[in-house]
Write a protein that holds these residues in place. Structure first.
Motif, PDB file in Angstrom:
ATOM      1  N   ASP A  92       4.898   6.825  15.422  1.00  0.00           N
ATOM      2  CA  ASP A  92       5.535   6.152  14.286  1.00  0.00           C
ATOM      3  C   ASP A  92       4.764   4.895  13.913  1.00  0.00           C
ATOM      4  OD1 ASP A  92       7.494   8.027  14.197  1.00  0.00           O
ATOM      5  OD2 ASP A  92       9.126   6.715  14.831  1.00  0.00           O
ATOM      6  N   ASP A  94       6.116   2.081  12.891  1.00  0.00           N
ATOM      7  CA  ASP A  94       6.897   0.844  12.996  1.00  0.00           C
ATOM      8  C   ASP A  94       6.821   0.192  14.369  1.00  0.00           C
ATOM      9  OD1 ASP A  94       8.308   2.664  14.412  1.00  0.00           O
ATOM     10  OD2 ASP A  94      10.149   2.525  13.250  1.00  0.00           O
ATOM     11  N   GLN A  96       7.763   1.238  17.130  1.00  0.00           N
ATOM     12  CA  GLN A  96       8.828   1.570  18.084  1.00  0.00           C
ATOM     13  C   GLN A  96       8.241   2.392  19.228  1.00  0.00           C
ATOM     14  OE1 GLN A  96      12.086   3.116  15.312  1.00  0.00           O
ATOM     15  NE2 GLN A  96      13.180   1.829  16.756  1.00  0.00           N
ATOM     16  N   ARG A 195      11.925   2.421  24.285  1.00  0.00           N
ATOM     17  CA  ARG A 195      11.662   2.375  22.857  1.00  0.00           C
ATOM     18  C   ARG A 195      11.980   0.990  22.328  1.00  0.00           C
ATOM     19  NH1 ARG A 195      10.591   5.937  18.743  1.00  0.00           N
ATOM     20  NH2 ARG A 195      11.743   5.734  16.797  1.00  0.00           N
ATOM     21  N   ARG A 198      12.146  -1.822  15.876  1.00  0.00           N
ATOM     22  CA  ARG A 198      11.240  -1.733  14.742  1.00  0.00           C
ATOM     23  C   ARG A 198      10.565  -3.093  14.539  1.00  0.00           C
ATOM     24  NH1 ARG A 198      10.146   0.078   9.752  1.00  0.00           N
ATOM     25  NH2 ARG A 198      10.573   2.289   9.912  1.00  0.00           N
TER      26      ARG A 198
HETATM   27 MG    MG Z   1      11.500   3.773  13.596  1.00  0.00          MG
END
Ligand code: MG
Ligand code: UDP
Length: 327
Positions: A92, A94, A96, A195, A198
Motif C-alpha cells: 500500500d 499509505d 501502513q 500494521r 496511515r
Molecule cells: Mg491504508
C-alpha cells in the motif's frame, strides 16, 4: 530485474515522497535490481505529478496512469501485468505496510517459497467498525471457501514470477487477488507484522468499495451463498407444507377455523423475504457472470513510461485481453 514493487495510488499526495524515500533506503541495502511501479488509479490530487517527477529523477520509477478510478484490485492487476521482476511485492502507498519488512519477505521467498504474505499481528489507527467487519469477513470467508485464504492478511506480500504468470492466466473480472493467490497453491508462508497507522491523507476504501471487495471474495471462491438460498428455500417450503396440511385439517375435518389474517400475513411476508434473499444471491452471481461474458479489458491506461514492447503479450488473448495502451 530481480524485484518489482507494485504500489496502487489513489489520492496519496501526502505519502508518495516518504514512501519513495523509505522504499529506496530499504532496497538499496538489499543490493538487487528493482523497479517501483506506481499505478495511479484515477487520483484527483497531485499524486500523478509527484510520481512523474520521481520518474524523471530515478529511472527505476515506472508509472501507469489509469483513465479513471478502476479500484485497488485492478490497479494491482495492472502492476502485475506490467511488472518485469523475478519477484513482485505488493504494498500500500499509505505506509501502513512497512517497507522495512521487504528484505525479510525477500529472504523468506528464497528459502524455497513462492508466496510470503505479511500477516497483521495488530492494526493501529483504524476504526473499531473497520477492524470488526474485517475480522468477521475473514472468518466467514475462511469458513465457507474450500481453499484456505489466510485470515488477517491484506495484499501486502511477495510472490515469485511463477505465481505472477499464473495470475496473468486468470481472466476473471472481479478480482480478489489474495484469494487467487491462495487458489494457485505452491509453497506459501507468512511473516507477522504490526500494521501502522496511515501516514497521511485519508482512506480511499469507502464502505461501498469494501462491500464490493467482500462480495467479490465470497462469490469468486464459494458457492455457499447459493447453497444457502437453496436450503432455506427447502426449509421454508417444508414448513409451509406442514402448515398447509394443518390448515386443511382444521378447515375440513375439525371445522374449527378462524379468519386467519395474522398467520396469512406472517407466512406471506416470510416467504416473500426468503424469496427475495434467494433472488438477490442469484443476482450477485449472475452479475459477475455477465461481467465475465462481456470480456471488457479490466482497465484503460492513459499514460505510462513502461514501453509496450517490453511487456509480454497476455498468456491467453482469447480470454484475457491484457493491457490496453494509449495509441
Ligand atoms: Mg491504508
Ligand atoms: N487504492 C486504490 N484505489 C482505490 C482505493 C485505494 O488504488 O480506489 C489504494 C490506496 O492508494 C492505497 C491502497 O489502495 O495504496 C489501500 O487503500 P487504503 O489505504 O485507502 O485502504 P485501507 O488501508 O483503509 O483499507
Amino acid at each position: 530485474m530481480d524485484l518489482s514493487i507494485i504500489i496502487p495510488i489513489y489520492n496519496e499526495e501526502d505519502n508518495i515522497q516518504m514512501l519513495y524515500n523509505r522504499l529506496s533506503g530499504v532496497l538499496a541495502l538489499l543490493e538487487r535490481s528493482y523497479e517501483l511501479i506506481f499505478v495511479n488509479d484515477g487520483s484527483r490530487d497531485q499524486s500523478l505529478r509527484l510520481v512523474k517527477d520521481l520518474s524523471e529523477r530515478d529511472a527505476r520509477v515506472r508509472f501507469i496512469d489509469f483513465s479513471r478510478n478502476f479500484g485497488h484490485q485492478i490497479a494491482v492487476t495492472a502492476g502485475l501485468d506490467l511488472a518485469q521482476g523475478e519477484a513482485v511485492v505488493i504494498i500500500d502507498a499509505d505506509l501502513q505496510d512497512p517497507p522495512e519488512l521487504i528484505p525479510q519477505l525477500y529472504q523468506k521467498l528464497h528459502e524455497g517459497y513462492e508466496v510470503v504474505y505479511a500477516r497483521r499481528r495488530s492494526r493501529q489507527g483504524e476504526s473499531i467498525a473497520k477492524k470488526f467487519t474485517a475480522k468477521l469477513f475473514y472468518r466467514i470467508l475462511a469458513s465457507i471457501t474450500s481453499i484456505s485464504i489466510p485470515v488477517d492478511t491484506g495484499d501486502f506480500r511477495i510472490i515469485s514470477r511463477k505465481v505472477v504468470d499464473a495470475l496473468k492466466q486468470m481472466p476473471e473480472q472481479n478480482k480478489f487477488i489474495r484469494g487467487q493467490i491462495s487458489w494457485i497453491g505452491y509453497r506459501q508462508t507468512y511473516l507477522e507484522y504490526d500494521r501502522a497507522e496511515r501516514a497521511g491523507g485519508a482512506t480511499g476504501y469507502t464502505y461501498s468499495k469494501m462491500i464490493r471487495l467482500a462480495l467479490d471474495g465470497i462469490t469468486g471462491f464459494s458457492n455457499a451463498p447459493l447453497k444457502f438460498a437453496t436450503i432455506s428455500g427447502f426449509v421454508v417450503s417444508g414448513i409451509a407444507f406442514i402448515v398447509m396440511l394443518y390448515t386443511l385439517y382444521e378447515r375440513f375435518v375439525a371445522h374449527d377455523y378462524q379468519p386467519g389474517w395474522a398467520s396469512l400475513m406472517v407466512s406471506i411476508l416470510f416467504l416473500g423475504g426468503v424469496q427475495l434473499i434467494a433472488v438477490g444471491i442469484i443476482g450477485e452471481y449472475l452479475s459477475r457472470l455477465s461481467a465475465n461474458v462481456r470480456q471488457r479489458p479490466l482497465y484503460i491506461i492513459s499514460d505510462t513510461n513502461i514501453p509496450a514492447t517490453s511487456i509480454a503479450p497476455a498468456a491467453n488473448p482469447a480470454t484475457h485481453p491484457g493491457p490496453v495502451f494509449p495509441s
